[in-house]
Write an enzyme that holds these catalytic residues in place. Structure first.
Site, short mmCIF file in Angstrom:
data_model
loop_
_atom_site.label_atom_id
_atom_site.label_comp_id
_atom_site.label_asym_id
_atom_site.label_seq_id
_atom_site.Cartn_x
_atom_site.Cartn_y
_atom_site.Cartn_z
N ASP A 10 0.85 -1.19 0.00
CA ASP A 10 0.00 0.00 0.00
C ASP A 10 0.89 1.24 0.00
O ASP A 10 1.86 1.33 0.76
CB ASP A 10 -0.88 -0.03 1.26
N ILE A 11 0.58 2.18 -0.87
CA ILE A 11 1.40 3.39 -0.98
C ILE A 11 1.17 4.27 0.26
O ILE A 11 0.02 4.50 0.65
CB ILE A 11 1.05 4.18 -2.26
N ASN B 113 -2.39 13.07 -3.37
CA ASN B 113 -3.54 13.56 -4.13
C ASN B 113 -3.93 14.97 -3.72
O ASN B 113 -4.19 15.83 -4.56
CB ASN B 113 -4.74 12.63 -3.93
N GLU C 281 -4.95 2.37 -3.86
CA GLU C 281 -3.49 2.51 -3.89
C GLU C 281 -2.83 1.23 -3.36
O GLU C 281 -1.72 1.24 -2.89
CB GLU C 281 -3.05 3.75 -3.09
#
Lengths: 214, 301
Positions: free
Chosen positions: B176-177, B184, B219
């Site tokens: 997971d980022i 964003n 993500e």
């Protein structure tokens, strides 16, 4: 058309049809051996008239000893018309593939073994159906064309033959034979399901055959 | 007269061979697409021009047609093509040869004796191109180009079963980022997309050809690692972590630093279902997030 099954073809007519199939299959297997080195034995056929709606159940019952099967189906179209079903037990594709012996192209064209087996079943099915149906039609003085074969691979025998194959409310003659490939443990069933629209013609053709040869 | 005109005008290749497999007729369509004129090929054995057709399968089918009056079908799926012709449509650039659906059947004389066979050749290149695109779209994530979740779930089931059956190792990495929402919010969604692409491409480069990388959610990514035990999976996850953290991606003139957290699990005797395996990797990923992100956590055996 609400006829009882036995009214469609009399016992005598069934006997003639059985004889015709017997001759036809004998010739077909001789030709297959001579022309393309496929040695196949076809048992004495069995002819029965049943309602189309009962066909899937009938076929399932016939195949109860095979859990998984592959089915090649192909329509034939002449005055003699209907659907041919060739039923192989699971694993037959592998056996036939090694039997026909042109396996060199598996890796070269990138096709998987499963695809090659399927192709082999379809090709052998197409040839076998064409040879047998062609000979039956020939004896009945008819010419038939064929739809492209379709194949269902390794399905549970209960699901492999769909009810939608046949017109509802119609009657069918089921011509069943058991075939085996010589020297190989491959055998299966062959069903010719003749559609009711060709019955009138079939009756006439059967007696014409009788006059010619009896 | 009329039929002869149709023979040459129809948008289908038509070839007639005699019993010795010499060409008797070669229609205009075949001339156009093969570059071989009817004049030069008629009377010649088909194998002189197309030696690859001289194979047991083609010959067997010819014999069945000539002897039994069979029809033979050469589907594109199984054969791709019968005659190696140049692709004609704009979709052709994906293929070296025109994709064809071919049929072969008997031709009889007045006495019903089969003297010739015909082959019809239909160009199905366009259909095949669309079909391949559909298949790819069904498997791929549109943005990153890696596999999508649907594909992953099918593959996971398949691989899990195989590795359970043969008691082979099988590892899974969930990743997971880190702080993706912040990316964003700070740089905009286009930049977020750029980061997703960067992470997917970086991981894709570092895994083996036999591994599967899929975008699992927003993500979140997932790697399936056949034949990798827990330790091998952990080592790989660590390489992936370093790989992503070392590199940089940019949005416009902004350089963006990205890190990723990893959770690792592998099949063991206690894990009965693919869902459990994935849940364990997910738990480990949660631990990695909780412990401060940009790290690899391995689920206990």
């Amino acid at each position: 058309m609400d006829m009882a099954p036995e009214q469609i073809l009399s016992q005598e007519e069934k006997d003639i049809l059985q004889e015709i199939m017997n001759i036809a299959f004998g010739r077909a297997s001789a030709d297959l051996a001579e022309v393309i080195d496929i040695y196949v034995e076809l048992s004495v056929p069995f002819v029965q008239t049943i309602r189309a709606v009962d066909l899937p159940a009938y076929i399932t019952a016939e195949l109860r000893n095979h859990e998984m099967i592959s089915v090649v189906e192909q329509g034939y179209l002449g005055r003699f018309r209907g659907m041919a079903l060739l039923v192989f037990p699971a694993g037959a594709g592998r056996e036939l593939f090694s039997l026909l012996g042109d396996g060199g192209d598996v890796s070269s064209n990138g096709l998987s073994m499963a695809v090659m087996e399927k192709e082999t079943l379809m090709e052998v099915g197409n040839i076998l159906i064409g040879a047998c149906v062609g000979k039956v039609a020939e004896l009945l003085d008819d010419l038939v064309t064929y739809s492209p074969p379709r194949i269902t691979v390794e399905e549970h025998s209960g699901n492999a033959v769909g009810a939608d194959l046949f017109e509802q409310g119609s009657m069918a003659t089921v011509m069943r034979t058991v075939f085996s490939f010589q020297n190989r443990d491959i055998n299966g069933y062959f069903f010719l399901i003749n559609s009711s629209e060709s019955f009138q013609w079939l009756k006439k053709a059967l007696y014409l055959f009788l006059e010619k040869y009896a | 007269m009329i039929f002869e005109q149709i023979f040459n005008m129809i948008n289908v290749g038509l070839v007639v061979l005699d019993a010795d497999l010499r060409v008797r007729h070669w229609n205009r369509w075949m001339e156009l697409h093969s570059g071989i004129s009817a004049e030069s090929i008629v009377g010649e054995p088909i194998f002189s021009f197309y030696p690859d057709l001289n194979n047991p399968k083609f010959i067997r089918n010819c014999k069945a047609v000539l002897k039994f009056g069979n029809f033979a079908f050469f589907s594109q799926k199984l054969h791709s093509y019968l005659f190696p012709l140049k692709p004609a449509s704009s979709f052709g650039h994906k293929f070296n040869n025109m994709q064809q659906g071919c049929t072969m059947g008997p031709l009889r004389d007045q006495d019903n004796i089969i003297r010739h066979l015909y082959i019809s050749v239909q160009d199905v290149t366009e259909v095949v191109a669309y079909e391949q695109k559909l298949v790819a779209m069904n498997m791929q994530d549109g943005l990153t180009g890696v596999y999508n979740r649907r594909f992953l779930e099918g593959k996971l089931k398949e691989e899990f079963g195989r590795h359970k059956r043969y008691a082979r190792p099988f590892g899974v990495i969930m990743c997971d980022i880190d702080f993706f929402k912040k990316v964003n919010d700070t740089y905009g969604h286009q930049c977020g997309d750029q980061v997703l692409k960067y992470v997917a491409a970086t991981i894709q480069k570092l895994i083996r050809d036999t591994d599967y990388l899929a975008r699992y959610g927003g993500e979140e990514f997932c790697c399936l690692l056949p034949e990798a035990d827990l330790e091998a999976a952990r080592k790989l996850a660590e390489r992936l972590r370093q790989g992503v953290a070392r590199g940089k991606t940019s949005c416009g003139d902004q350089e963006v630093e990205v890190t990723v957290s990893f959770g690792v699990a592998a099949v063991g005797p206690a894990i009965e279902t693919p869902e459990t395996l994935l849940a364990l990797a997910d738990q480990a990923l949660y631990e990695a997030k909780r412990a401060g992100r940009n790290r690899v956590v391995v689920c206990p055996d």
